[in-house]
Scaffold this active site. Structure first.
Site, PDB file in Angstrom:
ATOM      1  N   CYS A 267      90.928  51.446  23.174  1.00 35.28           N
ATOM      2  CA  CYS A 267      92.377  51.370  23.428  1.00 35.28           C
ATOM      3  C   CYS A 267      93.001  52.674  23.913  1.00 35.28           C
ATOM      4  CB  CYS A 267      93.104  50.921  22.160  1.00 35.28           C
ATOM      5  SG  CYS A 267      92.779  49.216  21.758  1.00 35.28           S
TER       6      CYS A 267
HETATM    7  N1  LIG Z   1      90.380  46.209  19.916  1.00 41.02           N
HETATM    8  C1  LIG Z   1      91.474  46.913  19.658  1.00 41.02           C
HETATM    9  O1  LIG Z   1      91.459  47.909  18.924  1.00 41.02           O
HETATM   10  C2  LIG Z   1      92.791  46.505  20.259  1.00 41.02           C
HETATM   11  C3  LIG Z   1      93.972  47.078  19.743  1.00 41.02           C
HETATM   12  C4  LIG Z   1      95.184  46.728  20.300  1.00 41.02           C
HETATM   13  C5  LIG Z   1      95.217  45.817  21.335  1.00 41.02           C
HETATM   14  N2  LIG Z   1      94.056  45.281  21.821  1.00 41.02           N
HETATM   15  C6  LIG Z   1      94.148  44.313  22.916  1.00 41.02           C
HETATM   16  O2  LIG Z   1      93.905  43.010  22.406  1.00 41.02           O
HETATM   17  C7  LIG Z   1      93.231  42.225  23.398  1.00 41.02           C
HETATM   18  C8  LIG Z   1      91.957  41.679  22.807  1.00 41.02           C
HETATM   19  O3  LIG Z   1      91.145  42.770  22.428  1.00 41.02           O
HETATM   20  P1  LIG Z   1      89.825  42.583  21.550  1.00 41.02           P
HETATM   21  O4  LIG Z   1      89.360  43.968  21.268  1.00 41.02           O
HETATM   22  O5  LIG Z   1      90.053  41.645  20.416  1.00 41.02           O
HETATM   23  O6  LIG Z   1      88.872  41.881  22.628  1.00 41.02           O
HETATM   24  P2  LIG Z   1      87.378  41.314  22.430  1.00 41.02           P
HETATM   25  O7  LIG Z   1      86.686  41.564  23.698  1.00 41.02           O
HETATM   26  O8  LIG Z   1      86.796  41.851  21.156  1.00 41.02           O
HETATM   27  O9  LIG Z   1      87.584  39.753  22.206  1.00 41.02           O
HETATM   28  C9  LIG Z   1      88.152  38.901  23.159  1.00 41.02           C
HETATM   29  C10 LIG Z   1      87.643  37.478  22.949  1.00 41.02           C
HETATM   30  O10 LIG Z   1      88.317  36.651  23.893  1.00 41.02           O
HETATM   31  C11 LIG Z   1      87.403  35.660  24.367  1.00 41.02           C
HETATM   32  N3  LIG Z   1      87.907  35.118  25.633  1.00 41.02           N
HETATM   33  C12 LIG Z   1      87.886  35.676  26.874  1.00 41.02           C
HETATM   34  N4  LIG Z   1      88.490  34.890  27.777  1.00 41.02           N
HETATM   35  C13 LIG Z   1      88.893  33.784  27.104  1.00 41.02           C
HETATM   36  C14 LIG Z   1      89.584  32.591  27.486  1.00 41.02           C
HETATM   37  N5  LIG Z   1      90.006  32.409  28.744  1.00 41.02           N
HETATM   38  N6  LIG Z   1      89.818  31.663  26.563  1.00 41.02           N
HETATM   39  C15 LIG Z   1      89.422  31.851  25.271  1.00 41.02           C
HETATM   40  N7  LIG Z   1      88.764  32.956  24.836  1.00 41.02           N
HETATM   41  C16 LIG Z   1      88.529  33.922  25.744  1.00 41.02           C
HETATM   42  C17 LIG Z   1      86.105  36.406  24.469  1.00 41.02           C
HETATM   43  O11 LIG Z   1      84.997  35.519  24.456  1.00 41.02           O
HETATM   44  C18 LIG Z   1      86.158  37.308  23.207  1.00 41.02           C
HETATM   45  O12 LIG Z   1      85.570  36.677  22.081  1.00 41.02           O
HETATM   46  C19 LIG Z   1      93.042  43.151  24.609  1.00 41.02           C
HETATM   47  O13 LIG Z   1      94.118  43.001  25.500  1.00 41.02           O
HETATM   48  C20 LIG Z   1      93.101  44.539  23.988  1.00 41.02           C
HETATM   49  O14 LIG Z   1      93.523  45.512  24.903  1.00 41.02           O
HETATM   50  C21 LIG Z   1      92.854  45.586  21.284  1.00 41.02           C
END
Ligand SMILES: NC(=O)c1ccc[n+]([C@@H]2O[C@H](COP(=O)([O-])OP(=O)(O)OC[C@H]3O[C@@H](n4cnc5c(N)ncnc54)[C@H](O)[C@@H]3O)[C@@H](O)[C@H]2O)c1
Length: 442
Positions: A267
């Site tokens: 992030c």
């Molecule tokens: N990881 C962090 O620390 C964090 C913190 C704040 C914000 N975010 C934001 O949150 C969002 C998610 O991050 P994350 O780390 O949980 O991601 P991640 O990659 O761990 O998980 C995302 C999930 O979404 C699924 N996915 C993808 N396309 C899809 C679709 N069309 N339909 C259904 N499922 C789908 C994937 O298979 C995966 O399991 C991102 O925008 C990220 O920038 C993440």
């Protein structure tokens, strides 16, 4: 309430479990059948402290499917799908748009009120310009009538996701209209254990606030690291003493004001870059975010110089800590990985160990670094050791593995974890940010 959580990754899986643990009926949705299968078997789809216990305790209120359109059966849909950065550093919305198409398809022909919540990090302006029109077109419904759209990001630190979700500093709700935001506030009020302040605002203000928070924090980290760099070179200086006093000023505060090495993870680096891209695209000044990034990138050189100044011909260097922070196995953009790459490419004999991330790091680094199976093994193999991640166990290094006949081993303690009393007789300790020896000043 019936809540769909789309994207069962590092954020979505914990959020689904937290919502279920507070009595909501949760439908977890992911296009990855393995995440769905695991959740339906009562197993956490991702590693996160406390998640398995929460999933096990809430099984009867937690189901999962790969059918994205099934979200329409619920009252609220929260999207936490990836928004990967493009080559300029802007977040992309293709996964969000794909998911919204499906949700919209599911909502078409139904008339119950439904709130769609974007939790993924997006470029400010995305909801109004791209996401709302896609949802309206796919569903054939108008936002504001029987359909609401919110942007509500989670402010969490990986490794502490569940606590951060249960006890947030604030809840930020960008809303298409008050009804949508009120429904979401009602959901969060039932989940939070600490009565946090709620801030309701327009969608674009919430989108901007989300990246502004992380950009401010990274600016603070880079500021402390710039001070640490000066303290490395200023005889008698100690960054710990300086930032400790600095943080007592309530205008500044102590959190994230600890001079050490580069920030990393999935992030901080990319939110900061996206902020700079947004500023440039708007014709506004991008300098603050760009300087934050430049200072951060410079930390790898600073650390590599400190290491190289202490390596003699044929010496081996050991890196303790490849994860970008303790309590996670993620190596993305971590300081330890950047150092391992820099030293490996320069031809040094590099050894690595991390309590969780050794295998991931070894596979990413290939032949340029050799994994060790324990702290002791890494210490035995190395002449110069760098503590790059402040895992608590690195403050208690096995002395037997550090002693050797003849010369003394050097430990470069980036986080000032180890104490003089225990180690100064056996090894040379170099604490970053505490006036390095003259030889390392370059
Ligand atoms: N990881 C962090 O620390 C964090 C913190 C704040 C914000 N975010 C934001 O949150 C969002 C998610 O991050 P994350 O780390 O949980 O991601 P991640 O990659 O761990 O998980 C995302 C999930 O979404 C699924 N996915 C993808 N396309 C899809 C679709 N069309 N339909 C259904 N499922 C789908 C994937 O298979 C995966 O399991 C991102 O925008 C990220 O920038 C993440």
């Amino acid at each position: 309430m019936r809540i769909a959580v789309i994207g069962l990754g590092k954020l979505g899986a914990p959020l689904a479990a937290v919502m279920a643990s507070k009595g909501h009926d949760v439908l977890g949705i992911d296009i990855n059948p393995s995440a769905v299968g695991l959740l339906n078997d009562g197993l956490a789809p991702v590693e996160e402290p406390g998640l398995q216990a929460l999933v096990s305790a809430s099984r009867e209120r937690l189901r999962a499917t790969t059918e994205v359109a099934a979200a329409a059966e619920c009252d609220v849909t929260i999207l936490l799908v990836p928004t990967p950065s493009d080559e300029r550093g802007a977040f992309t919305n293709r996964y969000l748009l794909a998911a919204l198409e499906e949700v919209g398809r599911g909502l078409a022909g139904r008339d119950a009120y439904h709130v769609v919540v974007v939790g993924s990090t997006v470029m400010p302006g995305s909801c109004d310009a791209q996401l709302a029109p896609t949802l309206e077109r796919a569903s054939g419904r108008r936002i504001g009538d029987d359909l609401g759209l919110c942007f509500s990001p989670e402010f969490i630190a990986l490794g502490n996701v569940i606590r951060d979700m249960l006890e947030p500093d604030m809840v930020l709700i960008g809303e298409s209209d008050p009804r949508a935001g009120d429904v979401l506030e009602q959901v969060y009020r039932g989940v939070c254990e600490n009565d946090p302040p709620f801030r309701h605002m327009s969608l674009v203000n919430a989108e901007l606030t989300k990246i502004a928070v992380n950009t401010y924090v990274t600016m603070k980290i880079s500021y402390a690291n710039a001070l640490a760099d000066m303290c490395d070179r200023l005889p008698g200086a100690d960054v710990e003493a300086v930032t400790d006093a600095l943080g007592l000023d309530t205008r500044i505060g102590r959190k994230y004001l600890r001079g050490a090495i580069a920030y990393g993870g999935p992030c901080f680096p990319r939110d900061n870059k996206a902020f700079a891209v947004l500023a440039r695209d708007l014709g506004a000044e991008p300098f603050l975010a760009e300087a934050t990034d430049a200072v951060n990138v410079a930390q790898t050189d600073r650390l590599a110089r400190a290491v190289q100044a202490r390596l003699k011909e044929g010496d081996a260097v050991g890196i303790l800590g490849l994860a970008y922070k303790p309590d996670t196995g993620l190596i993305e953009e971590s300081a330890g990985m950047a150092l391992a790459r820099a030293l490996g490419e320069a031809g040094y004999d590099v050894h690595i160990y991390d309590p969780i991330a050794t295998a991931a790091a070894a596979s990413a680094l290939g032949a340029t670094a050799r994994p060790a199976t324990s702290v002791a093994e890494l210490l035995e193999r190395s002449d110069v050791v760098v503590i790059a991640t402040p895992w608590p166990e690195f403050s208690d290094l096995p002395l037997d593995s550090l002693r050797r006949d003849g010369g003394r081993k050097v430990v470069i303690d980036c986080w000032r974890l180890i104490s003089d009393e225990a180690y100064a007789d056996s090894i040379d300790i170099v604490r970053l940010g505490q006036a390095l020896a003259v030889s390392s000043r370059v």
